[in-house]
Enzyme design. Structure first.
Site, PDB file in Angstrom:
ATOM      1  N   TYR A 107     -19.005  81.043  95.328  1.00 18.14           N
ATOM      2  CA  TYR A 107     -17.576  81.006  95.681  1.00 18.14           C
ATOM      3  C   TYR A 107     -16.885  82.184  94.996  1.00 18.14           C
ATOM      4  CZ  TYR A 107     -17.866  78.444  91.256  1.00 18.14           C
ATOM      5  OH  TYR A 107     -18.172  78.055  89.976  1.00 18.14           O
ATOM      6  N   ASP A 186     -17.839  66.713  77.265  1.00 19.66           N
ATOM      7  CA  ASP A 186     -19.303  66.603  77.259  1.00 19.66           C
ATOM      8  C   ASP A 186     -19.822  65.828  76.048  1.00 19.66           C
ATOM      9  OD1 ASP A 186     -19.523  68.019  79.591  1.00 19.66           O
ATOM     10  OD2 ASP A 186     -20.765  69.636  78.781  1.00 19.66           O
TER      11      ASP A 186
HETATM   12  C1  LIG Z   1     -24.352  75.784  85.315  1.00 18.57           C
HETATM   13  C2  LIG Z   1     -23.142  74.928  85.060  1.00 18.57           C
HETATM   14  C3  LIG Z   1     -22.121  74.883  85.995  1.00 18.57           C
HETATM   15  C4  LIG Z   1     -21.002  74.090  85.778  1.00 18.57           C
HETATM   16  N1  LIG Z   1     -20.018  74.049  86.729  1.00 18.57           N
HETATM   17  C5  LIG Z   1     -18.950  73.265  86.558  1.00 18.57           C
HETATM   18  C6  LIG Z   1     -17.915  73.200  87.558  1.00 18.57           C
HETATM   19  O1  LIG Z   1     -17.972  73.876  88.578  1.00 18.57           O
HETATM   20  N2  LIG Z   1     -16.867  72.366  87.331  1.00 18.57           N
HETATM   21  C7  LIG Z   1     -16.758  71.617  86.195  1.00 18.57           C
HETATM   22  O2  LIG Z   1     -15.766  70.871  86.050  1.00 18.57           O
HETATM   23  N3  LIG Z   1     -17.711  71.672  85.222  1.00 18.57           N
HETATM   24  C8  LIG Z   1     -18.796  72.461  85.383  1.00 18.57           C
HETATM   25  N4  LIG Z   1     -19.761  72.523  84.411  1.00 18.57           N
HETATM   26  C9  LIG Z   1     -19.649  71.679  83.223  1.00 18.57           C
HETATM   27  C10 LIG Z   1     -18.732  72.274  82.157  1.00 18.57           C
HETATM   28  O3  LIG Z   1     -19.146  73.571  81.784  1.00 18.57           O
HETATM   29  C11 LIG Z   1     -18.745  71.358  80.920  1.00 18.57           C
HETATM   30  O4  LIG Z   1     -18.637  70.012  81.329  1.00 18.57           O
HETATM   31  C12 LIG Z   1     -17.584  71.689  80.007  1.00 18.57           C
HETATM   32  O5  LIG Z   1     -17.732  72.991  79.481  1.00 18.57           O
HETATM   33  C13 LIG Z   1     -17.490  70.672  78.873  1.00 18.57           C
HETATM   34  O6  LIG Z   1     -16.404  71.037  78.057  1.00 18.57           O
HETATM   35  P1  LIG Z   1     -16.321  70.527  76.567  1.00 18.57           P
HETATM   36  O7  LIG Z   1     -15.084  71.161  76.026  1.00 18.57           O
HETATM   37  O8  LIG Z   1     -16.450  69.047  76.526  1.00 18.57           O
HETATM   38  O9  LIG Z   1     -17.613  71.087  75.838  1.00 18.57           O
HETATM   39  P2  LIG Z   1     -18.075  72.610  75.620  1.00 18.57           P
HETATM   40  O10 LIG Z   1     -17.539  73.508  76.684  1.00 18.57           O
HETATM   41  O11 LIG Z   1     -19.543  72.558  75.392  1.00 18.57           O
HETATM   42  O12 LIG Z   1     -17.332  73.010  74.263  1.00 18.57           O
HETATM   43  C14 LIG Z   1     -17.715  72.452  73.022  1.00 18.57           C
HETATM   44  C15 LIG Z   1     -17.247  73.383  71.932  1.00 18.57           C
HETATM   45  O13 LIG Z   1     -17.452  72.757  70.669  1.00 18.57           O
HETATM   46  C16 LIG Z   1     -17.953  73.727  69.771  1.00 18.57           C
HETATM   47  N5  LIG Z   1     -18.692  73.013  68.709  1.00 18.57           N
HETATM   48  C17 LIG Z   1     -19.914  72.415  68.782  1.00 18.57           C
HETATM   49  N6  LIG Z   1     -20.224  71.830  67.622  1.00 18.57           N
HETATM   50  C18 LIG Z   1     -19.184  72.053  66.778  1.00 18.57           C
HETATM   51  C19 LIG Z   1     -18.898  71.698  65.425  1.00 18.57           C
HETATM   52  N7  LIG Z   1     -19.744  70.971  64.686  1.00 18.57           N
HETATM   53  N8  LIG Z   1     -17.727  72.108  64.880  1.00 18.57           N
HETATM   54  C20 LIG Z   1     -16.831  72.827  65.608  1.00 18.57           C
HETATM   55  N9  LIG Z   1     -17.034  73.180  66.897  1.00 18.57           N
HETATM   56  C21 LIG Z   1     -18.198  72.800  67.463  1.00 18.57           C
HETATM   57  C22 LIG Z   1     -18.840  74.631  70.630  1.00 18.57           C
HETATM   58  O14 LIG Z   1     -19.015  75.889  69.998  1.00 18.57           O
HETATM   59  C23 LIG Z   1     -18.000  74.724  71.902  1.00 18.57           C
HETATM   60  O15 LIG Z   1     -17.064  75.776  71.832  1.00 18.57           O
HETATM   61  C24 LIG Z   1     -20.900  73.330  84.598  1.00 18.57           C
HETATM   62  C25 LIG Z   1     -21.910  73.383  83.623  1.00 18.57           C
HETATM   63  C26 LIG Z   1     -23.037  74.181  83.862  1.00 18.57           C
HETATM   64  C27 LIG Z   1     -24.128  74.231  82.815  1.00 18.57           C
END
Ligand SMILES: Cc1cc2nc3c(=O)[nH]c(=O)nc-3n(C[C@H](O)[C@H](O)[C@H](O)COP(=O)(O)OP(=O)(O)OC[C@H]3O[C@@H](n4cnc5c(N)ncnc54)[C@H](O)[C@@H]3O)c2cc1C
Length: 283
Positions: A107, A186
């Site tokens: 896309y 996540d």
């Molecule tokens: C190939 C692929 C395609 C995707 N496509 C989509 C899509 O089209 N649409 C969609 O909605 N989602 C999509 N996703 C899913 C999406 O990327 C994740 O669900 C999203 O990034 C989760 O966000 P989060 O903030 O929960 O975790 P993350 O993005 O993993 O962020 C977690 C953060 O916490 C930090 N961290 C970890 N441990 C510690 C600690 N002890 N202390 C301080 N900081 C820490 C990490 O460094 C990171 O910055 C896709 C994923 C993949 C792999």
């Protein structure tokens, strides 16, 4: 957007390159131990929201011992300059190509100047991380001519640089947090990307959590209310994403039947099956 919001809100402080190491809950809230460039610090607060992703240390610390399981798939991502592609591959829509043990999504992004291409393959490579180098010849070999249509191979061929991730999956958690601590995104509900909902669910979590916290001064009660509102929906989305992966990668007779079903349902029929997902509105 988040960075701009932080800059204009004096009550938010962003600590970059700071790892949360541990926390201790006590009667007046909690203490969080962090590490910034080898320098440990303690922070005091009322609640702790673990948004630390798939490999969440906080989830473990809350007693969820189950590790994410390797899904035997890898995701390969590339950005292709739109001018390298014919107009049919630049359309402002999300496109999905399905085949045996693989699928490919593309896309436009960045105002249509780039095309985001994501290829998902069955794979044994399982290193954690999200930006390992991907070899174009390897991904091209997994979409052979004869089995895959020319536009798929054109897209893959037009990309210069590939990055790959190994995909991991987790069963839904029954309980997320405890006392003044909860999980979000996540960390709470890692899901396979076959429904493109991981980040979407994290954003929904944030909206619901904000609402719950605004309604009461009892922080623990607000966190439990948030978890109650989110657990069922995110678990359903995790399961639906996993199911999509199976359907997308079907081969042989099952793959043919899937093709017939998709053609019969058409776009509108397919979307209607996801009313529970896309028609959701926060309270
Ligand atoms: C190939 C692929 C395609 C995707 N496509 C989509 C899509 O089209 N649409 C969609 O909605 N989602 C999509 N996703 C899913 C999406 O990327 C994740 O669900 C999203 O990034 C989760 O966000 P989060 O903030 O929960 O975790 P993350 O993005 O993993 O962020 C977690 C953060 O916490 C930090 N961290 C970890 N441990 C510690 C600690 N002890 N202390 C301080 N900081 C820490 C990490 O460094 C990171 O910055 C896709 C994923 C993949 C792999």
């Amino acid at each position: 957007m988040l960075s701009d919001a932080i800059a204009t809100n004096p009550s938010v402080t962003l600590h970059l390159a700071t790892r949360v190491e541990d926390f201790a809950a006590h009667r007046n809230g909690l203490t969080v131990a962090t590490l910034h460039r080898m320098s440990p610090t303690e922070h005091h607060g009322s609640i702790l929201i673990g948004a630390d992703g798939l490999w969440s240390a906080l989830r473990q610390r809350l007693g969820h011992r189950e590790e994410p399981q390797f899904a035997q798939h890898s995701a390969w991502r590339a950005l292709v300059p739109a001018e390298r592609l014919p107009s049919s591959l630049r359309a402002a829509s999300v496109n999905l190509w399905l085949g045996p043990h693989a699928h490919l999504v593309h896309y436009p992004v960045k105002g249509g100047s780039l095309i985001n291409v994501v290829a998902i393959l069955r794979d044994d490579w399982r290193e954690p991380g999200w930006s390992a180098y991907g070899d174009k010849t390897e991904v091209l070999a997994r979409f052979p001519a004869g089995r895959w249509q020319a536009p798929v191979r054109d897209l893959i061929g037009a990309a210069d640089r590939w990055q790959k991730w190994a995909l991991y999956d987790c069963a839904p958690l029954q309980r997320w947090g405890r006392g003044p601590v909860t999980l979000l995104g996540d960390a709470a509900h890692p899901m396979l990307p076959y429904l493109a909902q991981g980040a979407a669910m994290a954003i929904e979590d944030a909206a619901v959590l904000t609402h719950c916290l605004a309604r009461t001064d009892d922080h623990a009660a607000a966190l439990r209310a948030y978890e109650d509102k989110r657990q069922k929906r995110t678990a359903r989305t995790q399961k639906a994403a996993r199911r999509n992966g199976t359907v997308y990668h079907m081969s042989g007779a099952a793959g043919m039947l899937r093709g017939i079903a998709l053609r019969t349902m058409r776009g509108t029929g397919l979307l209607r099956r996801y009313d529970w997902l896309y028609q959701w509105k926060p309270e």
